[in-house]
Design an enzyme around this catalytic site. Structure first.
Site, PDB file in Angstrom:
ATOM      1  N   SER A   1      51.786  27.123  22.858  1.00 48.43           N
ATOM      2  CA  SER A   1      51.881  26.610  21.488  1.00 48.43           C
ATOM      3  C   SER A   1      53.258  26.887  20.885  1.00 48.43           C
ATOM      4  O   SER A   1      53.801  26.062  20.146  1.00 48.43           O
ATOM      5  CB  SER A   1      50.772  27.184  20.602  1.00 48.43           C
ATOM      6  OG  SER A   1      50.904  28.577  20.448  1.00 48.43           O
TER       7      SER A   1
ATOM      8  N   MET B   1      53.711  36.460  30.360  1.00 50.26           N
ATOM      9  CA  MET B   1      52.969  37.717  30.478  1.00 50.26           C
ATOM     10  C   MET B   1      53.295  38.455  31.776  1.00 50.26           C
ATOM     11  O   MET B   1      52.413  38.803  32.564  1.00 50.26           O
ATOM     12  CB  MET B   1      51.476  37.450  30.363  1.00 50.26           C
ATOM     13  CG  MET B   1      51.068  36.750  29.086  1.00 50.26           C
ATOM     14  SD  MET B   1      51.550  37.679  27.595  1.00 50.26           S
ATOM     15  CE  MET B   1      50.424  39.060  27.699  1.00 50.26           C
ATOM     16  N   ARG B   2      54.578  38.692  31.980  1.00 53.08           N
ATOM     17  CA  ARG B   2      55.021  39.489  33.122  1.00 53.08           C
ATOM     18  C   ARG B   2      56.044  40.510  32.642  1.00 53.08           C
ATOM     19  O   ARG B   2      56.901  40.201  31.808  1.00 53.08           O
ATOM     20  CB  ARG B   2      55.678  38.609  34.194  1.00 53.08           C
ATOM     21  CG  ARG B   2      54.749  37.612  34.839  1.00 53.08           C
ATOM     22  CD  ARG B   2      53.701  38.264  35.700  1.00 53.08           C
ATOM     23  NE  ARG B   2      54.308  39.006  36.813  1.00 53.08           N
ATOM     24  CZ  ARG B   2      53.630  39.842  37.598  1.00 53.08           C
ATOM     25  NH1 ARG B   2      52.349  40.069  37.366  1.00 53.08           N
ATOM     26  NH2 ARG B   2      54.229  40.457  38.589  1.00 53.08           N
ATOM     27  N   ILE B   3      55.938  41.739  33.162  1.00 49.65           N
ATOM     28  CA  ILE B   3      56.953  42.751  32.899  1.00 49.65           C
ATOM     29  C   ILE B   3      58.081  42.529  33.905  1.00 49.65           C
ATOM     30  O   ILE B   3      57.849  42.514  35.116  1.00 49.65           O
ATOM     31  CB  ILE B   3      56.380  44.166  33.023  1.00 49.65           C
ATOM     32  CG1 ILE B   3      55.314  44.396  31.944  1.00 49.65           C
ATOM     33  CG2 ILE B   3      57.485  45.208  32.899  1.00 49.65           C
ATOM     34  CD1 ILE B   3      54.587  45.723  32.068  1.00 49.65           C
TER      35      ILE B   3
ATOM     36  N   HIS C   1      57.197  38.785  19.859  1.00 56.06           N
ATOM     37  CA  HIS C   1      56.108  39.752  20.036  1.00 56.06           C
ATOM     38  C   HIS C   1      55.227  39.747  18.787  1.00 56.06           C
ATOM     39  O   HIS C   1      55.749  39.747  17.669  1.00 56.06           O
ATOM     40  CB  HIS C   1      56.687  41.150  20.265  1.00 56.06           C
ATOM     41  CG  HIS C   1      55.641  42.189  20.531  1.00 56.06           C
ATOM     42  ND1 HIS C   1      54.941  42.248  21.715  1.00 56.06           N
ATOM     43  CD2 HIS C   1      55.163  43.190  19.762  1.00 56.06           C
ATOM     44  CE1 HIS C   1      54.084  43.248  21.666  1.00 56.06           C
ATOM     45  NE2 HIS C   1      54.194  43.838  20.492  1.00 56.06           N
TER      46      HIS C   1
END
Length: 210
Positions: free
Chosen positions: A13, A90-92, A109
């Site tokens: 989005s 959604m990955r470090i 964030h």
């Protein structure tokens, strides 16, 4: 016109808000590619509909984070981006990856950083008894959700709010905030120098409220 690569993991989005503002000229930039670590991410369909090139670098096919990041970096650099935008990615990321893009990679964030780094931000804000929540855009650094703060938007936490209702209010703010910061960058007004953001030539010690 700046070249932008957007990284996603889900619905996209925020990506759509960026696509829309690039299309109508409010952002002086072009999204060269949208890259997802998940092949089923709906944001890929948003990009395809807008005529934007897409790629998938599936993290589940790698034995470790280093190998994934190495290929992801290679695919991003293929598009020669001026700016890398994490939009629900959604990955470090490994420290070496982050340092490679330092000063030209931003993230949004869903909290008023430095509060509530990591996950479950809305529930944590409610449980703490905060009166406000919001979203923050920052330059990405090796510290998780700890990079130099650029701008934030706030919403009121009402007594009736739960994590779901609060998340919807914050997401609506994100759709305004993230394109605005990207617009600053693409106009040459937002830069990174000596570890801090600079907006219109002034070093930001605190995030700008949008």
């Amino acid at each position: 016109m700046k070249n932008i690569v957007v990284l996603i993991s889900g619905g996209g989005s925020n990506l759509q808000a960026i696509i829309d503002q690039c299309a109508d000229g409010r952002i002086n930039g072009k999204i060269a590619a949208v890259i997802s670590n998940r092949p089923d991410a709906y944001g890929l369909q948003r990009a395809i509909k807008a005529g934007i090139e897409t790629e998938v670098v599936d993290h589940t096919t790698f034995a470790d984070r280093t190998g994934f990041d190495a290929l992801l970096l290679q695919r991003i650099e293929h598009y020669q981006p001026d700016l890398v935008v994490l939009a629900g990615f959604m990955r470090i990321l490994t420290d070496d990856f982050v340092r490679h893009f330092l000063g030209r990679m931003i993230n949004i964030h869903p909290s008023l950083l430095p509060k509530y780094k990591g996950l479950n931000t809305h529930q944590r804000a409610i449980e703490t008894g905060d009166k406000e929540a919001g979203a923050t855009v920052h330059f990405v650094s090796p510290e998780l959700d700890g990079g130099p703060l650029i701008a934030h938007s706030t919403v009121s936490i009402e007594r009736k709010d739960d994590a779901l209702s609060l998340s919807k209010k914050v997401l609506a703010k994100e759709h305004q905030l993230y394109p605005e910061v990207i617009r600053w960058f693409c106009a040459g007004n937002l830069t990174y120098a000596e570890g801090l953001p600079r907006l219109n030539g002034e070093t930001l010690q605190f995030p700008v409220k949008v």
